[in-house]
Design a protein around this motif. Structure first.
Motif, PDB file in Angstrom:
ATOM      1  N   ALA A 129     130.606  40.566  52.357  1.00 38.50           N
ATOM      2  CA  ALA A 129     131.370  40.194  51.985  1.00 38.50           C
ATOM      3  C   ALA A 129     132.063  38.634  51.756  1.00 38.50           C
ATOM      4  O   ALA A 129     132.759  38.754  50.704  1.00 38.50           O
ATOM      5  N   TRP A 130     131.596  38.940  53.519  1.00 33.68           N
ATOM      6  CA  TRP A 130     132.231  36.977  53.229  1.00 33.68           C
ATOM      7  C   TRP A 130     131.613  36.253  52.300  1.00 33.68           C
ATOM      8  O   TRP A 130     132.390  35.022  51.586  1.00 33.68           O
ATOM      9  N   GLN A 131     129.707  36.472  52.185  1.00 30.49           N
ATOM     10  CA  GLN A 131     129.528  34.973  51.460  1.00 30.49           C
ATOM     11  C   GLN A 131     129.722  35.225  50.102  1.00 30.49           C
ATOM     12  O   GLN A 131     129.592  34.863  49.215  1.00 30.49           O
ATOM     13  N   THR A 132     130.029  36.999  49.398  1.00 31.84           N
ATOM     14  CA  THR A 132     130.230  36.871  48.326  1.00 31.84           C
ATOM     15  C   THR A 132     131.685  36.887  47.317  1.00 31.84           C
ATOM     16  O   THR A 132     131.060  35.646  46.471  1.00 31.84           O
ATOM     17  N   LEU A 133     132.633  36.451  48.843  1.00 30.34           N
ATOM     18  CA  LEU A 133     133.773  36.310  48.300  1.00 30.34           C
ATOM     19  C   LEU A 133     133.963  34.247  48.088  1.00 30.34           C
ATOM     20  O   LEU A 133     134.296  33.639  47.068  1.00 30.34           O
ATOM     21  N   GLY A 134     133.045  33.707  49.525  1.00 29.02           N
ATOM     22  CA  GLY A 134     132.704  32.476  49.567  1.00 29.02           C
ATOM     23  C   GLY A 134     132.229  31.616  47.557  1.00 29.02           C
ATOM     24  O   GLY A 134     132.934  31.137  47.517  1.00 29.02           O
ATOM     25  N   ARG A 135     130.950  32.343  47.026  1.00 34.66           N
ATOM     26  CA  ARG A 135     130.517  32.070  46.287  1.00 34.66           C
ATOM     27  C   ARG A 135     131.298  32.593  45.155  1.00 34.66           C
ATOM     28  O   ARG A 135     130.941  31.688  44.395  1.00 34.66           O
ATOM     29  N   ALA A 136     132.341  33.544  45.058  1.00 35.59           N
ATOM     30  CA  ALA A 136     132.813  33.975  43.538  1.00 35.59           C
ATOM     31  C   ALA A 136     134.327  32.411  43.226  1.00 35.59           C
ATOM     32  O   ALA A 136     134.983  32.339  42.819  1.00 35.59           O
TER      33      ALA A 136
END
Length: 263
Positions: A129-136
């Motif tokens: 979830a943190w990874q996806t948040l960073g990409r967003a």
């Protein structure tokens, strides 16, 4: 030929205590038929437990269906499935994280950031979830915030090579490029301000007719004053005055400090 059947001898492999307990419960239930003493609270709790179990199983089914749709590139349909599952189990962080991934694929950057933020708020230790948040956040142009999100993910799971080698490295490179660009813009802006200031200062044409005539007039006055033993002083305001020559440096008047101001 021997035949196979489900019939067994009554009481076979049933303990005497179990049989007695069953008969006792049956007798109590039979005695309670027709009475008004019904345990409604127990019945409601039982139904509620069954309902929760049904919601969890249905949400799991919808999650899996949405994942299959997303793998086939049908992201809108997948998001609809996950929204239904979220309605049933709103605390499932994985549903928000998968929804954020599909929104990124659809170039819906801001909704993807919102979904990813909900995922990390439901489960702060959810690395993906943190990874996806960073990409967003990178897609939104918030590079510093993306670096922070990737660093949190790495802090939770230091062995995640993808976060180290791809996401965080790329985000840091973008951050350095952004700082260099901003510094170059500051220098360019300062240079532009200097040009504007220079453009506001009028340029004097020392070969114009007016300047030549003024210099000629001052020259004639100086020649006439020199013949009479006087000194011509032109102040910064343009005032011309004649002064008698003096040999006493200590008695220098204030007018002698005036000068010709020119650009």
């Amino acid at each position: 030929m021997a035949s196979f059947g489900w019939k067994r001898k009554i009481g076979e492999r049933v303990s005497k205590v179990t049989s007695q307990n069953f008969e006792k419960e049956f007798a109590e239930e039979a005695a309670g038929i027709g009475s008004n003493d019904v345990d409604w609270l127990h019945s409601i709790k039982r139904k509620k437990g069954l309902l929760v179990e049904d919601n969890v199983s249905k949400s799991k089914r919808l999650k899996e269906e949405g994942a299959l749709l997303a793998l086939n590139g049908r992201h809108l349909e997948a998001i609809k499935k996950w929204d239904e599952a979220i309605h049933l189990t709103p605390e499932d962080a994985a549903l928000y994280e998968m929804k954020a991934q599909s929104l990124l694929c659809l170039q819906e950057i801001f909704p993807a950031v919102q979904a990813a933020e909900k995922a990390v708020s439901r489960d702060p230790k959810f690395v993906e979830a943190w990874q996806t948040l960073g990409r967003a956040q990178l897609g939104l142009g918030e590079i510093a915030m993306a670096v922070r999100s990737f660093q949190i993910g790495i802090h939770i799971c230091p062995s995640n090579k993808e976060l180290w080698e791809e996401d965080l490295t790329w985000a840091r490179r973008l951050l350095l490029q952004k700082k260099d660009t901003e510094a170059a813009e500051v220098v360019k802006r300062n240079q532009m301000d200097i040009r504007v200031e220079q453009a506001l200062i009028p340029d004097y044409d020392f070969e114009s007719d007016e300047v030549v005539a003024a210099c000629d007039a001052i020259s004639q006055i100086q020649k006439a004053a020199a013949a009479g033993g006087k000194t011509i002083v032109v102040s910064s305001s343009g005032k011309v005055s004649n002064q008698e020559p003096t040999t006493d440096d200590a008695s220098t008047s204030e007018e002698s400090k005036l000068f010709i101001k020119a650009r």
